[in-house]
Design an enzyme around this catalytic site. Structure first.
Site, PDB file in Angstrom:
ATOM      1  N   ASP A 122      29.393  46.996  42.868  1.00 54.14           N
ATOM      2  CA  ASP A 122      28.560  48.152  42.536  1.00 54.14           C
ATOM      3  C   ASP A 122      27.652  47.925  41.333  1.00 54.14           C
ATOM      4  O   ASP A 122      26.548  48.462  41.277  1.00 54.14           O
ATOM      5  CB  ASP A 122      29.431  49.394  42.340  1.00 54.14           C
ATOM      6  CG  ASP A 122      29.986  49.888  43.665  1.00 54.14           C
ATOM      7  OD1 ASP A 122      29.350  49.605  44.699  1.00 54.14           O
ATOM      8  OD2 ASP A 122      31.045  50.533  43.677  1.00 54.14           O
ATOM      9  N   SER A 170      42.305  52.902  44.419  1.00 55.02           N
ATOM     10  CA  SER A 170      40.927  53.181  44.043  1.00 55.02           C
ATOM     11  C   SER A 170      40.215  53.614  45.325  1.00 55.02           C
ATOM     12  O   SER A 170      40.153  52.862  46.297  1.00 55.02           O
ATOM     13  CB  SER A 170      40.302  51.912  43.464  1.00 55.02           C
ATOM     14  OG  SER A 170      38.912  52.016  43.522  1.00 55.02           O
TER      15      SER A 170
HETATM   16  N1  ARG Z   1      34.255  46.985  49.155  1.00 54.73           N
HETATM   17  C1  ARG Z   1      33.343  48.074  49.327  1.00 54.73           C
HETATM   18  C2  ARG Z   1      31.975  47.701  48.838  1.00 54.73           C
HETATM   19  O1  ARG Z   1      31.824  46.836  48.055  1.00 54.73           O
HETATM   20  C3  ARG Z   1      33.832  49.338  48.694  1.00 54.73           C
HETATM   21  C4  ARG Z   1      33.932  49.342  47.208  1.00 54.73           C
HETATM   22  C5  ARG Z   1      34.527  50.573  46.605  1.00 54.73           C
HETATM   23  N2  ARG Z   1      35.873  50.701  47.020  1.00 54.73           N
HETATM   24  C6  ARG Z   1      36.828  51.426  46.414  1.00 54.73           C
HETATM   25  N3  ARG Z   1      37.939  51.505  47.024  1.00 54.73           N
HETATM   26  N4  ARG Z   1      36.634  52.037  45.297  1.00 54.73           N
HETATM   27  O2  ARG Z   1      30.998  48.292  49.215  1.00 54.73           O
END
Ligand code: ARG
Length: 393
Positions: A122, A170
Site C-alpha cells: 500500500d 489484519s
Molecule cells: N494483499 C492485498 C494487496 O496487497 C491486500 C492487502 C491488505 N490486506 C490486509 N489484510 N490488510 O492488495
C-alpha cells in the site's frame, strides 16, 4: 504550524500516526476517512476516534459511487485479477490517495501522511498516486520510525490513544472484497478458521437449493440482475450477497508482493468472482479468437499495473481505450447457477454473438464439408517440413 492530511481508518497504525505527527513532527493534523465500502461502524468510529485523539478537523468522504463506476467497472471490463486475487484492496488505494490529495489542496496542507509500514504494497500505491497528482510532501511515521506492532501498542497506551477493538487478523474491506491476513494465517499450512469468514458461507452451510441468476451486461459492465436494473454500487453489493450466501469467492493464496516477499492472504470476493466469471463467459461468445487472446495479455498487464500501484501510468489509460472499444459488443445476458460453493455457467446470449448455430451443427448440410480439404492440405506445413528434415529416422 503546517498542516498535514492523514488518511485515517481508526486502526492502530493511523491512530498512532495522529499523535506522532503532532508530537514528533510538530504539525496540525487533519484526518480524512475515505469511505469505499468498509463497515459503516468503522467509518463512524474514525470520526469519533480522530476527535478524541485531538485532530483539528476530520472529514468523511463518501467515494463508493466513484469507486464502483471509475475503478471496479474498469477492472471488470479488464477481467482484472493478480495471481488469482481480484484486486479489491489494490484498486481502492489510488482513489483514497486522490481524495486525500484533493483535500490537501483545499486545506493548503504542506504534507500528506499515511500509516503504512515499510513491508507492504500500500505504501507504493499511495505514494505513487500522491507524487503523480500533487507536490505535497509525504510522511510515513510508522515506517520512518521503524515501529513494530508492539511498540505501537506501547506508544498508544502511554498516550491515551484508544486502541481499536481487538482484531486477531489484519482485515481490509471495501465493496469489491475483504482481505484477511496475519496471526495464525502467517503459517501457510494453517487453514483459515471458519469464524474468520464474514461475507461467505461455507459450502456446508450454504442453502441446499441452488439459485439461478441472470446477469445482464451492457458494454462490459453489469447493469441488471434477473432483469432488475441496479445502480453500480447496488449491483456489486447484491452480487456479494448472493455469491456469499452460496459460498462463492473464498480465495486462499500465496501472492508475490511488490517488494518480492511472498505473503499469504485470504480473500472473500463473492461479487467479483461471480461478475468476472460471467463477464468472461459473455466475452467468449462476442469476441473473436484474436481479440480473446489479446485481451488475456491485456488483462495480465492491466492487473499488474493495479497491483503495483501504477494506476497513473499512461499505459493504464492506453489500455482502457483499447478495452473500452473491445467491450462495446460485450452486451448480453449470462445465466449462472450457484450451489454450495460452485458457480456454473448455464447459458449466454448477445445481440453481437458470433456463434453460428447452424454452421457448427452436426446436422448442417449447407456448408459443404468437402470444401475444407484445400485448406487442410497445407495446414501445419511447417511441422510436416520439420519432421521430414530434422527427424529423418
Ligand atoms: N494483499 C492485498 C494487496 O496487497 C491486500 C492487502 C491488505 N490486506 C490486509 N489484510 N490488510 O492488495
Amino acid at each position: 504550524m503546517e498542516k498535514v492530511i492523514l488518511a485515517f481508518s481508526s486502526g492502530l497504525d493511523t491512530s498512532v500516526c495522529i499523535k506522532l505527527l503532532q508530537e514528533k513532527y510538530n504539525m496540525e493534523v487533519i484526518t480524512a476517512c475515505v469511505d469505499v465500502g468498509q463497515p459503516e461502524k468503522e467509518v463512524k468510529r474514525s470520526s469519533q476516534v480522530a476527535h478524541k485523539i485531538g485532530v483539528s478537523k476530520h472529514y468523511t468522504i463518501d467515494a463508493k459511487d466513484e469507486f464502483a463506476t471509475d475503478y471496479i467497472f474498469k477492472a471488470i471490463k479488464a477481467n482484472a485479477t493478480y495471481e488469482g486475487y481480484p484486486l479489491s484492496t489494490a484498486l481502492a488505494r489510488p482513489l483514497i490517495a486522490m481524495k486525500i490529495v484533493e483535500l490537501a489542496k483545499k486545506e493548503g496542507a504542506l504534507a500528506i501522511s499515511h500509516g503504512c509500514t515499510g513491508k507492504g504494497n500500500d505504501q507504493f500505491r499511495f505514494e505513487s498516486t500522491i507524487r503523480s497528482t500533487s507536490s505535497c510532501q509525504i510522511i510515513a511515521p510508522i515506517r520512518d520510525l521503524n515501529l513494530t506492532r508492539s511498540e505501537e501498542i506501547e506508544y498508544a497506551k502511554s498516550h491515551c490513544i484508544p486502541l481499536p477493538i481487538f482484531e486477531l487478523y489484519s482485515i481490509d474491506e471495501n465493496i469489491w472484497g475483504r482481505s484477511i491476513e496475519g496471526d495464525i494465517l502467517e503459517d501457510p499450512m494453517v487453514e483459515m478458521p471458519e469464524e474468520a469468514f464474514n461475507w461467505t458461507r461455507s459450502s456446508n452451510n450454504a442453502p441446499d437449493e441452488a439459485q439461478i441468476l441472470e446477469i445482464k451486461f451492457e458494454e462490459g459492465i453489469p447493469i441488471a440482475l434477473n432483469n432488475k436494473k441496479l445502480d453500480p454500487v447496488d449491483i456489486i453489493k447484491e452480487c456479494n450477497q448472493i455469491g456469499g450466501l452460496h459460498g462463492i469467492g473464498r480465495i486462499d493464496i500465496i501472492e508475490d508482493r511488490i517488494i518480492g516477499l511472498k505473503s499469504r492472504e485470504n480473500y472473500e470476493t463473492p461479487g467479483a468472482v461471480l461478475i468476472i466469471t460471467a463477464h468472461k463467459a459473455l466475452e467468449q461468445i462476442v469476441l473473436t479468437r484474436e481479440e480473446i487472446k489479446f485481451a488475456e495479455n491485456t488483462s495480465q498487464t492491466y492487473s499488474e499495473l493495479i497491483y503495483n500501484g501504477l494506476w497513473h501510468e499512461p499505459l493504464r489509460e492506453d489500455l482502457d481505450c483499447l478495452i473500452d472499444n473491445m467491450q462495446k459488443r460485450v452486451t448480453g445476458i449470462v445465466r449462472v447457477k450457484l450451489h454450495k460453493g460452485n458457480l456454473r455457467i448455464l447459458g449466454r446470449k448477445s445481440p453481437f454473438s458470433l456463434y453460428q448455430e447452424q454452421a457448427v451443427s452436426f446436422e448442417d448440410k449447407e456448408t459443404d464439408q468437402r470444401e475444407i480439404v484445400g485448406m487442410i492440405k497445407n495446414y501445419g506445413i511447417q511441422a510436416a517440413c520439420y519432421q521430414k528434415v530434422c527427424k529423418k529416422d
